[in-house]
Design a protein around this motif. Structure first.
Motif, PDB file in Angstrom:
ATOM      1  N   ARG A 218       0.808  -1.231  -0.120  1.00 35.93           N
ATOM      2  CA  ARG A 218       0.151   0.000  -0.108  1.00 35.93           C
ATOM      3  C   ARG A 218       0.914   1.184  -0.178  1.00 35.93           C
ATOM      4  N   PHE A 219       0.816   2.193  -1.053  1.00 36.28           N
ATOM      5  CA  PHE A 219       1.454   3.282  -1.233  1.00 36.28           C
ATOM      6  C   PHE A 219       3.080   2.733  -1.229  1.00 36.28           C
ATOM      7  N   PHE A 220       3.181   1.830  -2.219  1.00 41.27           N
ATOM      8  CA  PHE A 220       4.590   1.452  -2.250  1.00 41.27           C
ATOM      9  C   PHE A 220       5.464   0.973  -1.278  1.00 41.27           C
ATOM     10  N   ARG A 221       4.706   0.521  -0.385  1.00 39.05           N
ATOM     11  CA  ARG A 221       5.369  -0.152   0.849  1.00 39.05           C
ATOM     12  C   ARG A 221       4.496  -1.376   1.450  1.00 39.05           C
ATOM     13  N   THR A 222       4.989  -2.446   1.715  1.00 41.44           N
ATOM     14  CA  THR A 222       4.268  -3.639   2.370  1.00 41.44           C
ATOM     15  C   THR A 222       4.315  -3.224   3.773  1.00 41.44           C
ATOM     16  N   ARG A 223       2.703  -3.642   4.005  1.00 43.70           N
ATOM     17  CA  ARG A 223       2.208  -3.599   5.471  1.00 43.70           C
ATOM     18  C   ARG A 223       1.653  -4.922   5.868  1.00 43.70           C
ATOM     19  N   VAL A 224       2.285  -5.341   7.159  1.00 45.51           N
ATOM     20  CA  VAL A 224       1.613  -6.764   7.825  1.00 45.51           C
ATOM     21  C   VAL A 224       0.300  -6.757   7.874  1.00 45.51           C
TER      22      VAL A 224
END
Length: 629
Positions: A218-224
């Protein structure tokens, strides 16, 4: 010899001329072989011991990557398979039957030389390889017996191939079962949160992992999103940040990342995985990206203790499970979004159509724009595609060194016009001449020995001397051909476009090294680099005009002949190569001239021609960020 790793020599038996191999050890090696190559290495000496007239035995298998036939094992190990044996194996695979090559005359009589026999390895109607042998039979009976034994022995290798195929099928079946179980487990859940928690816990339990984590980008970052055996977790905790960074590392490399690193042809960066392992005292980590709808949506991270690494079978299973889970999880995630998010995505497609109230100045500006638009709408112009162009020879022939040597003389250089069969370069042939003289001396000596053996009626010695004489004569013929090829000639009348050896007399050259390039003097083509944004408008047969830098006041007409469907990246832009043929007035053209070519596309409105780059950019931007066509 107690195993196949010993000496390659085979002792003769008291009656048949060779000692029987210790079959017990060889059968044990064949039965316990854990792969095709090890089985082949155990089979070749065993088969060698079964053939009374064998000189060599070889197993050929089809390379799964290149599709070519390769010698997997041969015995004796010091004797590589000859060309006749390789040809027999290829013929056996092509015809799907036993093949005999060499040592047999037209009437089926033995000539006394080596005979190559081969039979294919067929499993379930598919030819996977062949086995062959080089034998010295005494008569037709020996030939038939040896061929029959080879065909019987081939059954051992067919069993190994069939066993290997069966194991591969079992692995694929196991992967499919595991993937199906995981999909069923996820599909039964109602929302994405429950689905991810259930999936992580089930995967951790099924594959003996200390922890399994699923995250989404999400938004170029991976969120757990979920951690196995954990109903809730703090998104700011250090573990979550390390897991997200490890997932980003796998997604950025578009492939599976395993830590500690393993020997692989495709190494990957594992810096963030190493940080996670050091911070959490994890022994083994594996992260597989989740791919759905044409892009990576997230990743799954598996963790294990130090004494329980991931095997190759487990890696393949986990990859298969992740591949199947990705679209299911993505569909649940998209359906579980807030209504406002769905509404915003829908309204975003209509945003550019909205217009608010304006002032008088704005209205006047709009009237001017409308008037200009009407003018350009009804004014027509020629739509032309401009591209950088280079004049090349229609055919370019590279003059390369025929062998390792030294440059003796050079008769032409770049810019010279040469006629057909004109000598361009001559290589030093003194070493070849001396070698030919030496071979002639050996030929005379061999002829004397042959005559002496013939006079003594020593048939064996006569055959040996005759073979030596034939070999020397072949070497002399080869030397003669090499001497002829020391003179490099022009293949046609043309102009030298590159290469200057006038300052390299006596310099060493390697075989195949390019020395000069020749192009015809009356045949040219134009190579245009058309921007990728306009390549769709170019078709074969279109006409255009070329203006070169050296002749800016002269234009040369051309016609498009070929469009190369391969992109090239240079000078910060992507372009496609388009080849065109000059149709008239190219007397002053020379290869290598550069300029600008314009391809006539069609007649269109000026507003469409001038605003096309902006319109194309806006379409691409809308498609990328707003999903609008």
């Amino acid at each position: 010899m107690n195993d196949i790793g010993g000496s390659d020599t085979i002792k003769p038996a008291a009656e048949a001329g060779r000692v029987t191999l210790p079959e017990q050890g060889l059968w044990k090696n064949l039965g316990q072989a854990d792969g095709l190559e090890s089985a082949a290495q155990a089979w070749t000496p065993l088969m060698f011991g079964q053939l009374d007239c064998a000189e060599a035995v070889c197993v050929f298998l089809v390379d799964p990557e290149g599709g070519r036939l390769r010698a997997t094992s041969h015995w004796p190990r010091t004797r590589m398979p000859a060309g006749a044996l390789i040809g027999a194996a290829e013929a056996a695979m092509e015809n799907n039957r036993g093949v005999v090559r060499g040592g047999v005359g037209d009437g089926g009589q033995l000539t006394g030389g080596l005979v190559s026999v081969a039979t294919p390895l067929v499993v379930d109607g598919i030819v996977l390889g062949a086995v062959g042998a080089e034998i010295l039979p005494q008569d037709q009976t020996d030939l038939r017996v040896e061929m029959r034994r080879l065909q019987w022995g081939a059954a051992w290798m067919r069993d190994v191939l069939r066993r290997d195929a069966s194991m591969a099928d079992k692995r694929r079946y196991s992967n499919a079962i595991e993937a199906l179980n995981s999909v069923v487990n996820v599909a039964e859940q109602k929302d994405i949160a429950t689905a991810t928690r259930s999936a992580t816990t089930a995967l951790a339990t099924r594959f003996d992992c200390d922890r399994v984590t699923i995250g989404f980008q999400r938004f170029f970052r991976t969120r757990v999103s979920a951690i196995s055996h954990s109903a809730q977790f703090n998104k700011q905790m250090n573990l979550v940040r390390l897991l997200g960074a490890a997932m980003d590392e796998a997604i950025d490399q578009r492939g599976v990342v395993i830590w500690p690193e393993t020997q692989s042809d495709d190494p990957r960066a594992t810096h963030r995985h190493q940080k996670l392992a050091q911070a959490q005292a994890v022994g083994h980590i594996m992260t597989t990206p989740l791919y759905s709808r044409g892009h990576f949506i997230g990743a799954v991270t598996f963790e294990r203790p130090t004494d329980q690494p991931f095997s190759q079978d487990e890696i393949e299973i986990l990859e298969a499970v992740s591949t199947v889970l990705a679209p299911v999880l993505d569909e649940k995630r998209r359906n579980d979004r807030w209504l406002l998010s769905k509404l915003g995505e829908s309204l975003g497609g209509h945003f550019i159509r909205l217009a608010g109230p304006g002032y008088l100045g704005r209205k006047a500006l709009l009237v001017c724009v409308a008037a200009l638009t009407a003018f350009f709408w009804f004014t027509m112009g020629e739509d032309r595609i401009a591209a950088d162009a280079v004049v090349e020879g229609a055919v370019q022939r590279t003059i390369a060194a025929s062998a390792d040597g030294f440059i003796a003389e050079s008769f032409a250089r770049a810019g010279d016009v040469v006629s057909k069969d004109a000598v361009l370069v001559r290589l030093d042939d003194r070493e070849l001449t001396l070698e030919r003289l030496r071979l002639l001396t050996e030929l005379q000596r061999g002829q004397i020995e042959y005559d002496r053996a013939l006079a003594a009626r020593d048939r064996a010695e006569t055959q040996v001397r005759r073979s030596q004489i034939d070999q020397i004569e072949a070497q002399i013929n080869l030397i003669d051909k090499q001497i002829e090829r020391t003179e490099l000639v022009s293949p046609y009348e043309g102009i030298i476009t590159s290469g200057d050896l006038s300052q390299s007399i006596g310099a060493a050259v390697a075989r195949g090294e390019a020395l000069l390039t020749v192009t015809p003097i009356d045949a040219y083509r134009v190579t245009l680099r058309v921007d990728e944004r306009r390549i769709a408008d170019v078709v074969e047969g279109q006409t255009g005009t070329l203006v070169v830098t050296s002749l800016p006041d002269t234009s040369f007409p051309f016609a498009v002949r070929k469009i190369t469907p391969v992109a090239e990246y240079a000078d910060g832009a992507t372009s496609f190569r388009v080849e065109a043929e000059l149709t008239d007035g190219f007397d002053n053209i020379l290869p290598g001239m550069e300029g600008v070519g314009k391809i006539d596309v069609t007649e269109a409105r000026l507003i469409a021609i001038w605003t096309r780059p902006m319109v194309d950019w806006m379409r691409l931007w809308a498609w990328r960020w707003l999903s609008l066509d």
